[in-house]
Design an enzyme around this catalytic site. Structure first.
Site, PDB file in Angstrom:
ATOM      1  N   THR A 118     -13.854  18.151  -5.191  1.00 28.51           N
ATOM      2  CA  THR A 118     -12.431  18.200  -4.846  1.00 28.51           C
ATOM      3  C   THR A 118     -11.574  18.706  -6.005  1.00 28.51           C
ATOM      4  O   THR A 118     -10.583  19.414  -5.780  1.00 28.51           O
ATOM      5  CB  THR A 118     -11.933  16.818  -4.395  1.00 28.51           C
ATOM      6  OG1 THR A 118     -12.281  15.841  -5.382  1.00 28.51           O
ATOM      7  CG2 THR A 118     -12.558  16.419  -3.067  1.00 28.51           C
ATOM      8  N   HIS A 165       0.638   4.883   0.826  1.00 28.35           N
ATOM      9  CA  HIS A 165      -0.359   5.675   1.543  1.00 28.35           C
ATOM     10  C   HIS A 165       0.134   7.096   1.761  1.00 28.35           C
ATOM     11  O   HIS A 165       1.139   7.323   2.452  1.00 28.35           O
ATOM     12  CB  HIS A 165      -0.692   5.029   2.890  1.00 28.35           C
ATOM     13  CG  HIS A 165      -1.909   5.612   3.538  1.00 28.35           C
ATOM     14  ND1 HIS A 165      -3.188   5.145   3.283  1.00 28.35           N
ATOM     15  CD2 HIS A 165      -2.052   6.634   4.415  1.00 28.35           C
ATOM     16  CE1 HIS A 165      -4.057   5.851   3.981  1.00 28.35           C
ATOM     17  NE2 HIS A 165      -3.386   6.776   4.671  1.00 28.35           N
ATOM     18  N   SER A 166      -0.564   8.050   1.166  1.00 30.52           N
ATOM     19  CA  SER A 166      -0.231   9.460   1.339  1.00 30.52           C
ATOM     20  C   SER A 166      -0.679   9.929   2.714  1.00 30.52           C
ATOM     21  O   SER A 166      -1.813   9.663   3.127  1.00 30.52           O
ATOM     22  CB  SER A 166      -0.911  10.300   0.262  1.00 30.52           C
ATOM     23  OG  SER A 166      -0.476   9.907  -1.025  1.00 30.52           O
ATOM     24  N   ARG A 186       1.078  14.680  -6.540  1.00 29.29           N
ATOM     25  CA  ARG A 186       1.950  13.649  -6.009  1.00 29.29           C
ATOM     26  C   ARG A 186       2.877  13.057  -7.073  1.00 29.29           C
ATOM     27  O   ARG A 186       2.526  12.983  -8.242  1.00 29.29           O
ATOM     28  CB  ARG A 186       1.131  12.526  -5.363  1.00 29.29           C
ATOM     29  CG  ARG A 186       0.417  12.955  -4.104  1.00 29.29           C
ATOM     30  CD  ARG A 186      -0.524  11.886  -3.585  1.00 29.29           C
ATOM     31  NE  ARG A 186      -1.665  11.686  -4.473  1.00 29.29           N
ATOM     32  CZ  ARG A 186      -2.667  10.850  -4.224  1.00 29.29           C
ATOM     33  NH1 ARG A 186      -2.648  10.138  -3.097  1.00 29.29           N
ATOM     34  NH2 ARG A 186      -3.669  10.730  -5.072  1.00 29.29           N
ATOM     35  N   ASP A 246      -3.799  16.814  -8.490  1.00 22.90           N
ATOM     36  CA  ASP A 246      -3.007  15.797  -7.798  1.00 22.90           C
ATOM     37  C   ASP A 246      -1.540  16.096  -8.066  1.00 22.90           C
ATOM     38  O   ASP A 246      -1.060  15.949  -9.197  1.00 22.90           O
ATOM     39  CB  ASP A 246      -3.365  14.389  -8.293  1.00 22.90           C
ATOM     40  CG  ASP A 246      -2.825  13.288  -7.397  1.00 22.90           C
ATOM     41  OD1 ASP A 246      -1.784  13.506  -6.741  1.00 22.90           O
ATOM     42  OD2 ASP A 246      -3.426  12.193  -7.360  1.00 22.90           O
ATOM     43  N   CYS A 259      -9.336   8.258   4.092  1.00 18.00           N
ATOM     44  CA  CYS A 259      -7.931   7.901   4.332  1.00 18.00           C
ATOM     45  C   CYS A 259      -7.749   6.977   5.534  1.00 18.00           C
ATOM     46  O   CYS A 259      -6.998   5.998   5.466  1.00 18.00           O
ATOM     47  CB  CYS A 259      -7.094   9.163   4.495  1.00 18.00           C
ATOM     48  SG  CYS A 259      -7.089  10.202   3.016  1.00 18.00           S
ATOM     49  N   CYS A 297      -2.171  11.860   5.780  1.00 17.83           N
ATOM     50  CA  CYS A 297      -3.387  12.672   5.922  1.00 17.83           C
ATOM     51  C   CYS A 297      -3.608  12.914   7.409  1.00 17.83           C
ATOM     52  O   CYS A 297      -4.141  12.053   8.109  1.00 17.83           O
ATOM     53  CB  CYS A 297      -4.587  11.959   5.297  1.00 17.83           C
ATOM     54  SG  CYS A 297      -6.156  12.851   5.489  1.00 17.83           S
ATOM     55  N   ARG A 312       0.845  -1.183   0.000  1.00 16.23           N
ATOM     56  CA  ARG A 312       0.000   0.000   0.000  1.00 16.23           C
ATOM     57  C   ARG A 312       0.883   1.237   0.000  1.00 16.23           C
ATOM     58  O   ARG A 312       1.729   1.394   0.883  1.00 16.23           O
ATOM     59  CB  ARG A 312      -0.903   0.007   1.248  1.00 16.23           C
ATOM     60  CG  ARG A 312      -1.615   1.331   1.523  1.00 16.23           C
ATOM     61  CD  ARG A 312      -2.732   1.586   0.567  1.00 16.23           C
ATOM     62  NE  ARG A 312      -3.421   2.855   0.860  1.00 16.23           N
ATOM     63  CZ  ARG A 312      -4.379   3.370   0.108  1.00 16.23           C
ATOM     64  NH1 ARG A 312      -4.780   2.738  -0.977  1.00 16.23           N
ATOM     65  NH2 ARG A 312      -4.948   4.505   0.424  1.00 16.23           N
TER      66      ARG A 312
END
Length: 204
Positions: free
Chosen positions: A124, A60-61, A138, A136, A76, A63, A58
């Site tokens: 969003t 995972h950003s 990222r 986005d 999240c 949050c 995974r």
């Protein structure tokens, strides 16, 4: 980013409590180009795991509002818990945690600015555009470098985000398959999840 500036790993063991069960994880920390670019890889290995098993992973950003305070505006926290469920029971798996990717890479302050626009009716995507930031922002080059460093060159990716898969493949990680994590929605995040599904092609 330039991989020549990466420092690490710093390695230790990390015992965690997950849903009332003690789990021992291997923790690898990496420092990127600047002090804000840091990654934590938490790895679960079963002693009896087949050496050829494909790890589940995974990305995972981070949050703060979700992971720490269990915000209902996103999914999240639920995604992180589902990932831990899978990884802590798998023969081999890892959560690669990217705290510097808060708010899809725009940071906590701008994320809350975008929340204010969402409060006034924007979704969003529209909210980010209105405050002048990427939908986005990222980048997964650093995460792919970490996966290669811990020996995970082929993975099963716990994600329904097509951008994560394509970014890993572009950076030399073979994605055996994607296994989306699907959590229940609530009245605060229904539009958030719908936007990810319909406008960002997420399988959630």
């Amino acid at each position: 980013m330039s991989t020549r500036l990466i420092q690490g790993p710093a390695v230790t063991t990390l015992p965690i409590d997950h849903r009332g069960r003690q789990v021992l994880l291997d923790a690898y920390a990496y420092q990127g180009n600047n002090e804000h670019e840091q990654i934590l890889a938490l790895i679960h290995r079963s002693p009896e795991a087949d050496p050829d098993v494909v790890p589940i992973v995974r990305l995972h950003s981070g949050c703060v509002t979700g992971d720490v305070f269990h915000s209902l505006r996103c999914d999240c926290y639920q995604q992180l818990q589902l990932a831990l469920d899978a990884i802590c029971t798998a023969p081999l798996g890892a959560i690669v945690y990217l705290p510097y990717q808060e708010g899809r890479g725009i940071g906590l302050y701008k994320k809350l600015l975008a929340y204010g626009r969402q409060d006034r009716g924007a979704d969003t995507i529209e909210a980010n555009v209105e405050i002048g930031v990427p939908v986005d922002a990222r980048d997964y080059e650093f995460a792919a470098w970490v996966l290669r460093d811990i020996g995970f060159r082929t993975v099963t990716l716990l994600s329904g985000n097509p951008l994560k898969k394509s970014a890993l493949v572009k950076n030399g990680i073979q994605v055996n398959k994607c296994a989306p994590l699907k959590s229940a929605s609530n009245r605060y995040n229904e539009r958030y999840i719908r936007t990810k599904r319909k406008r960002m092609s997420h399988d959630i």
